[in-house]
Design a protein around this motif. Structure first.
Motif, PDB file in Angstrom:
ATOM      1  N   MET A  65       0.806  -1.016   0.027  1.00  0.00           N
ATOM      2  CA  MET A  65       0.012  -0.179  -0.059  1.00  0.00           C
ATOM      3  C   MET A  65       0.930   1.091  -0.062  1.00  0.00           C
ATOM      4  SD  MET A  65      -3.047  -0.527  -0.436  1.00  0.00           S
ATOM      5  CE  MET A  65      -3.737   0.958  -0.044  1.00  0.00           C
ATOM      6  N   GLY A  66       2.059   1.155   0.749  1.00  0.00           N
ATOM      7  CA  GLY A  66       2.846   2.494   0.759  1.00  0.00           C
ATOM      8  C   GLY A  66       3.361   2.859  -0.597  1.00  0.00           C
ATOM      9  N   TYR A  67       3.431   1.828  -1.439  1.00  0.00           N
ATOM     10  CA  TYR A  67       4.134   2.124  -2.943  1.00  0.00           C
ATOM     11  C   TYR A  67       2.900   2.990  -3.464  1.00  0.00           C
ATOM     12  CZ  TYR A  67       5.588   1.594  -7.786  1.00  0.00           C
ATOM     13  OH  TYR A  67       6.153   1.689  -9.047  1.00  0.00           O
ATOM     14  N   ARG A  68       1.681   2.649  -3.604  1.00  0.00           N
ATOM     15  CA  ARG A  68       0.799   3.228  -4.120  1.00  0.00           C
ATOM     16  C   ARG A  68       0.274   4.541  -3.410  1.00  0.00           C
ATOM     17  NH1 ARG A  68      -3.383  -0.249  -6.533  1.00  0.00           N
ATOM     18  NH2 ARG A  68      -2.784  -2.444  -6.466  1.00  0.00           N
ATOM     19  N   CYS A  69       0.524   4.746  -2.166  1.00  0.00           N
ATOM     20  CA  CYS A  69       0.524   5.975  -1.618  1.00  0.00           C
ATOM     21  C   CYS A  69       1.541   6.853  -2.149  1.00  0.00           C
ATOM     22  CB  CYS A  69       0.448   6.124  -0.095  1.00  0.00           C
ATOM     23  SG  CYS A  69      -0.932   4.948   0.648  1.00  0.00           S
ATOM     24  N   ALA A  73      13.874  -0.645  -3.212  1.00  0.00           N
ATOM     25  CA  ALA A  73      13.798  -0.865  -4.703  1.00  0.00           C
ATOM     26  C   ALA A  73      12.808  -0.127  -5.442  1.00  0.00           C
ATOM     27  CB  ALA A  73      14.420  -2.251  -4.786  1.00  0.00           C
ATOM     28  N   ARG A  74      11.782  -0.565  -4.930  1.00  0.00           N
ATOM     29  CA  ARG A  74      10.437   0.004  -5.524  1.00  0.00           C
ATOM     30  C   ARG A  74      10.392   1.317  -5.472  1.00  0.00           C
ATOM     31  NH1 ARG A  74       8.063  -5.012  -3.362  1.00  0.00           N
ATOM     32  NH2 ARG A  74       7.877  -3.844  -1.481  1.00  0.00           N
ATOM     33  N   LEU A  75      10.709   2.229  -4.378  1.00  0.00           N
ATOM     34  CA  LEU A  75      10.938   3.604  -4.473  1.00  0.00           C
ATOM     35  C   LEU A  75      11.732   4.090  -5.432  1.00  0.00           C
ATOM     36  CD1 LEU A  75      10.719   4.318  -0.484  1.00  0.00           C
ATOM     37  CD2 LEU A  75       8.996   4.580  -2.287  1.00  0.00           C
ATOM     38  N   ARG A  76      12.739   3.399  -5.656  1.00  0.00           N
ATOM     39  CA  ARG A  76      13.904   3.854  -6.613  1.00  0.00           C
ATOM     40  C   ARG A  76      13.368   3.964  -8.067  1.00  0.00           C
ATOM     41  NH1 ARG A  76      17.469   0.126  -3.731  1.00  0.00           N
ATOM     42  NH2 ARG A  76      18.905   1.312  -2.214  1.00  0.00           N
TER      43      ARG A  76
END
Length: 292
Positions: A26-30, A52-55
């Motif tokens: 959920m954090g990635y979507r937010c 890595a997803r944030l990058r």
């Protein structure tokens, strides 16, 4: 203060928002939806996979002790069964008067958040894009979760804190779940009825049984393609009838009789006991219990 009166760039640009668990499911979507917002947004993520997803989003992540002491709003994008441990460990870092936004009612309902009375507790949960909608683009049609291209409604609750905090928390919630149509205000107790009871205990269970029944039809010789086309089409029209999308239309007498007979065969008579407060509390205790 209403959401519309709060929604001024010069006012919200001064607010600092932190996403805890910014690279998670959920954090990635937010994080993606808040990118480019007028808020000053910081991201905290401790897992290598989440980092890595944030990058991928070209988003930097920072240590919690650098950003939490100044955060006006903290989004708790953390699994229900980890919220107690995480928020109590970070409790000394939360700014006085900060708004903690939980993405699910379970942990607040169960009393898992810090008992600091100077912290506002707000809950915001998506309804997900409705089955009956006006989406036309392929991306929106296939955005089943929402928060990407399809419009959705959300439900919010101010569990604790001053009323004037509601507008800010709602604005953050609208942006992190965008595009949003309606924002419904509810109580945390009512949100616990909606989930887990209505959406999971009842709806997800019944739909799982429908899928198992479809698989059983296939096992008994009906082709998979026929079974899936048949049941998905019938789900569409039966939901439309039952949820008042076709005014004046009702299921046939034969269908109603089949439902009457089947309910007595499939469901125990007192199945609605899952809505009783103790049953809800027990379900939420199971959800928020830490993994052993």
């Amino acid at each position: 203060m209403s959401w519309s009166s709060f929604n001024h760039i010069e006012e919200i640009s001064m607010k600092k928002v932190v996403v805890l668990g910014a690279g998670g499911k959920m954090g990635y979507r937010c994080s993606r939806n808040l990118k480019g917002s007028p808020y000053e947004v910081s991201h905290v993520e401790i897992s290598e996979a989440g980092q890595a997803r944030l990058r991928e989003l070209d988003i930097e992540f920072r240590p919690a002790d650098q950003v939490l002491p100044e955060a006006d709003v903290v989004i708790l994008a953390i699994p229900d069964n980890a919220i107690h441990k995480a928020t109590h460990a970070l409790e000394p870092l939360f700014k006085k008067g900060a708004i903690l936004i939980a993405l699910d009612a379970a942990a607040p309902f169960a009393g898992e958040l810090p008992d600091r009375q100077d912290l506002t507790i707000f809950v915001a949960h998506p309804c997900h894009p409705p089955i009956f909608n006006d989406e036309t683009g392929l991306e929106a049609k296939r955005d089943y979760f929402g928060g990407l291209a399809a419009k959705q409604n959300i439900v919010c609750a101010l569990m604790r804190g001053p009323e004037e905090h509601y507008a800010l928390a709602e604005d953050v919630s609208r942006r992190m779940y965008a595009p949003v149509m309606r924002c419904h205000r509810a109580t945390v107790d009512h949100m616990a009825i909606l989930e887990p009871v209505l959406s999971e205990t009842i709806c997800a269970t019944c739909l799982t049984v429908i899928r198992e029944a479809t698989d059983e039809a296939v096992r008994r010789g009906v082709s998979k393609e026929v079974a899936h086309d048949f049941i998905l089409g019938h789900l569409n029209v039966e939901l439309a009838i039952l949820f008042d999308q076709l005014p004046g239309v009702r299921m046939s007498d034969a269908a109603n009789r089949a439902v009457e007979l089947a309910k007595a065969e499939i469901f125990i008579p007192d199945w609605k006991k899952v809505f009783e407060p103790e049953a809800i509390a027990q379900s939420i205790r199971e959800i928020t219990r830490p993994n052993s």
